[in-house]
Design a protein around this motif. Structure first.
Motif, short mmCIF file in Angstrom:
data_model
loop_
_atom_site.label_atom_id
_atom_site.label_comp_id
_atom_site.label_asym_id
_atom_site.label_seq_id
_atom_site.Cartn_x
_atom_site.Cartn_y
_atom_site.Cartn_z
N THR A 49 0.75 -0.83 -0.04
CA THR A 49 0.06 -0.23 0.34
C THR A 49 0.71 1.18 -0.12
OG1 THR A 49 -1.65 -1.42 1.35
CG2 THR A 49 -2.09 0.89 1.09
N TYR A 50 0.78 2.12 -1.31
CA TYR A 50 1.31 3.43 -0.42
C TYR A 50 0.24 4.85 -0.07
CZ TYR A 50 4.49 2.74 -4.67
OH TYR A 50 6.13 2.48 -5.52
N ARG A 51 1.07 4.95 1.01
CA ARG A 51 0.09 6.08 1.68
C ARG A 51 1.27 7.46 1.46
NH1 ARG A 51 0.72 2.52 7.80
NH2 ARG A 51 3.16 2.91 6.58
N ALA A 52 -0.01 8.59 1.54
CA ALA A 52 0.74 10.03 1.35
C ALA A 52 -0.39 10.79 2.25
CB ALA A 52 0.08 10.84 0.01
N ARG A 53 0.21 11.33 3.83
CA ARG A 53 -0.59 11.96 4.71
C ARG A 53 0.36 13.08 4.96
NH1 ARG A 53 -1.03 7.07 8.61
NH2 ARG A 53 -1.33 6.24 6.40
N GLY A 54 0.16 14.23 5.93
CA GLY A 54 0.64 15.47 5.93
C GLY A 54 -0.45 16.24 6.07
N PRO A 55 -0.45 18.21 6.82
CA PRO A 55 -1.01 19.19 6.43
C PRO A 55 -1.00 20.15 5.88
CG PRO A 55 1.16 19.54 7.40
CD PRO A 55 1.30 17.94 6.51
N ALA A 56 -1.97 19.99 5.25
CA ALA A 56 -1.69 21.52 3.98
C ALA A 56 -2.54 22.90 4.56
CB ALA A 56 -3.43 21.02 3.04
N LEU A 57 -1.52 24.11 4.46
CA LEU A 57 -1.70 24.96 4.80
C LEU A 57 -2.12 26.06 3.65
CD1 LEU A 57 -1.67 27.36 6.88
CD2 LEU A 57 1.12 27.88 5.84
N LEU A 58 -3.43 26.77 3.24
CA LEU A 58 -4.17 27.59 2.40
C LEU A 58 -4.67 28.39 2.67
CD1 LEU A 58 -5.67 24.00 2.49
CD2 LEU A 58 -5.30 24.98 0.09
N LEU A 59 -3.97 29.60 1.65
CA LEU A 59 -4.90 31.28 2.22
C LEU A 59 -6.59 30.64 1.25
CD1 LEU A 59 -5.18 34.48 2.26
CD2 LEU A 59 -4.18 33.86 0.32
N ALA A 60 -7.74 31.05 2.03
CA ALA A 60 -9.11 30.85 1.22
C ALA A 60 -9.59 32.59 1.43
CB ALA A 60 -9.88 30.04 2.70
N THR A 111 4.08 13.21 4.26
CA THR A 111 4.85 12.12 4.43
C THR A 111 4.60 10.67 3.46
OG1 THR A 111 5.40 13.04 6.45
CG2 THR A 111 5.71 10.89 5.59
N VAL A 112 5.55 10.47 2.57
CA VAL A 112 4.98 9.27 1.13
C VAL A 112 5.52 8.18 1.95
CG1 VAL A 112 5.09 8.48 -0.91
CG2 VAL A 112 4.04 10.87 0.15
N MET A 124 11.58 -1.59 0.05
CA MET A 124 10.77 -0.69 -1.16
C MET A 124 11.47 0.78 -0.70
SD MET A 124 8.95 -0.10 -4.25
CE MET A 124 7.32 -1.00 -4.40
N ASP A 125 11.91 1.58 -0.37
CA ASP A 125 12.64 2.79 0.63
C ASP A 125 11.53 3.67 -0.32
OD1 ASP A 125 13.36 0.85 2.50
OD2 ASP A 125 15.61 1.37 1.14
N THR A 126 10.55 4.72 -0.06
CA THR A 126 9.62 5.43 -0.77
C THR A 126 9.32 6.65 0.32
OG1 THR A 126 8.53 3.87 -1.53
CG2 THR A 126 7.39 5.42 -1.19
N ARG A 127 9.56 7.87 -0.32
CA ARG A 127 9.44 9.31 0.59
C ARG A 127 8.87 10.12 -0.55
NH1 ARG A 127 13.52 12.30 -2.65
NH2 ARG A 127 15.17 11.36 -3.23
N ALA A 128 8.88 11.05 -0.09
CA ALA A 128 7.99 12.08 -1.08
C ALA A 128 8.71 12.89 -2.03
CB ALA A 128 7.68 13.36 0.26
N GLU A 129 8.74 12.77 -2.93
CA GLU A 129 9.78 13.52 -4.35
C GLU A 129 9.72 14.80 -4.21
OE1 GLU A 129 11.72 13.12 -8.49
OE2 GLU A 129 11.22 11.61 -6.89
N ASP A 130 9.00 15.60 -4.00
CA ASP A 130 9.42 16.87 -2.73
C ASP A 130 8.68 17.27 -1.74
OD1 ASP A 130 10.03 17.83 -6.03
OD2 ASP A 130 8.81 17.44 -6.34
N PRO A 131 9.20 17.91 -0.68
CA PRO A 131 9.14 18.31 0.60
C PRO A 131 7.60 19.05 0.91
CG PRO A 131 10.56 20.06 -0.04
CD PRO A 131 10.48 18.64 -1.10
N VAL A 132 7.41 19.97 -0.27
CA VAL A 132 5.87 20.31 -0.25
C VAL A 132 5.32 20.03 -1.80
CG1 VAL A 132 6.36 22.24 1.42
CG2 VAL A 132 6.70 22.75 -1.44
N GLY A 133 3.85 20.57 -2.49
CA GLY A 133 3.07 20.06 -3.82
C GLY A 133 1.90 20.78 -3.16
N LEU A 134 0.92 21.89 -4.31
CA LEU A 134 0.48 22.44 -4.89
C LEU A 134 -1.40 21.43 -3.71
CD1 LEU A 134 -0.50 25.22 -5.89
CD2 LEU A 134 -1.60 23.75 -8.11
#
Length: 259
Positions: free
Chosen positions: A120-131, A152-153, A186-196
């Protein structure tokens, strides 16, 4: 001489008592802080979401490879649990900030006769947004959000896959140890520290404190997986590193309470 000193001491003590009584005690105005900074500004809420990966399939008929090895399909795992916890702060009626927890899990399905799942692939973490919000009549509030997601992936391999077996049935028939000392990783991490991260939706206020809302969100995530195996002699067989697209759309609904 002792009487005179005693008189001076009593006079000084009396002066100190009068000075202390003249100073009013400082009592923190907690109610004032709440009214000034939090009332009708702070919101806490939660929502449930249905996620859909934007790139769920990959298989090259020439090379016989998918996302990683024979993994050719990512199947989203859905839940009705309201896991999208949200905190929002709006100093005015139109603009504010939103902090939200995002997560997604997808089964790694293989290009095989039984389409077994390696993990299973898992991606989780906070999102900070201007609303931005645009209140309309009768409590309707359309809104839009734009910001970034810090995921975090990881990849949680199935037990039989990690222990070097070809199928789960073969693993279940054994004693649970590695097959011929062979293990997979299968060592897995996020490709980039932040995403859109972005979203649009429509809320409806009822009463003085509550709001229901429904919306659609985009969450940008990419994983990077290094696949390798280790044989019984400790030799590492490197199967390469691949980028795994895990960006997804999430459609959901929830409720929020305004303090």
């Amino acid at each position: 001489m002792d009487v005179r000193r005693t008189g001076w001491a009593l006079a000084m003590a009396a002066g100190l008592v009068r000075a202390a009584s003249a100073v009013a005690p400082v009592v923190p105005d907690h109610a004032g802080v709440y009214e000034k900074w939090f009332r009708n500004r702070l919101e806490l809420g939660t929502r449930f979401s249905r996620v859909e990966l934007l790139h769920a399939d990959r298989w090259d008929v020439r090379t016989k490879h998918g996302f990683v090895g024979t993994i050719c399909h990512l199947e989203e795992e859905q839940t009705i649990m309201p896991y999208n916890l949200t905190a929002a702060y709006f100093p005015g009626p139109h603009w504010g900030g939103v902090l939200r927890w995002e997560q997604m899990e997808a089964l790694a399905v293989t290009h095989s006769t039984d389409h077994h799942v390696d993990g299973t692939y898992r991606a989780r973490g906070p999102a900070l947004l201007l609303a931005g919000r645009w209140p309309l009549g009768r409590g309707w509030v359309p809104y839009a959000e734009l910001g970034f997601h810090a995921p975090t992936v990881d990849f949680a391999g199935a037990d039989w896959w990690r222990q070097g077996y070809e199928t789960a049935a073969e693993y279940d028939a054994g004693d649970g140890s590695a097959k011929h000392g062979h293990v997979r990783r299968m060592d897995t991490r996020a490709e980039d520290p932040v995403g859109l991260a972005a979203g649009v939706g429509l809320g409806w206020r009822f009463g003085e404190r509550w709001m229901l809302d429904a919306g659609v969100r985009y969450v940008g995530v990419e994983g990077r997986s290094h696949h390798y195996s280790i044989d019984e002699n400790g030799h590492v067989n490197d199967h390469g590193t691949q980028t795994v697209p895990l960006s997804y759309l999430a459609a959901g609904a929830g409720a929020a309470f305004r303090f």
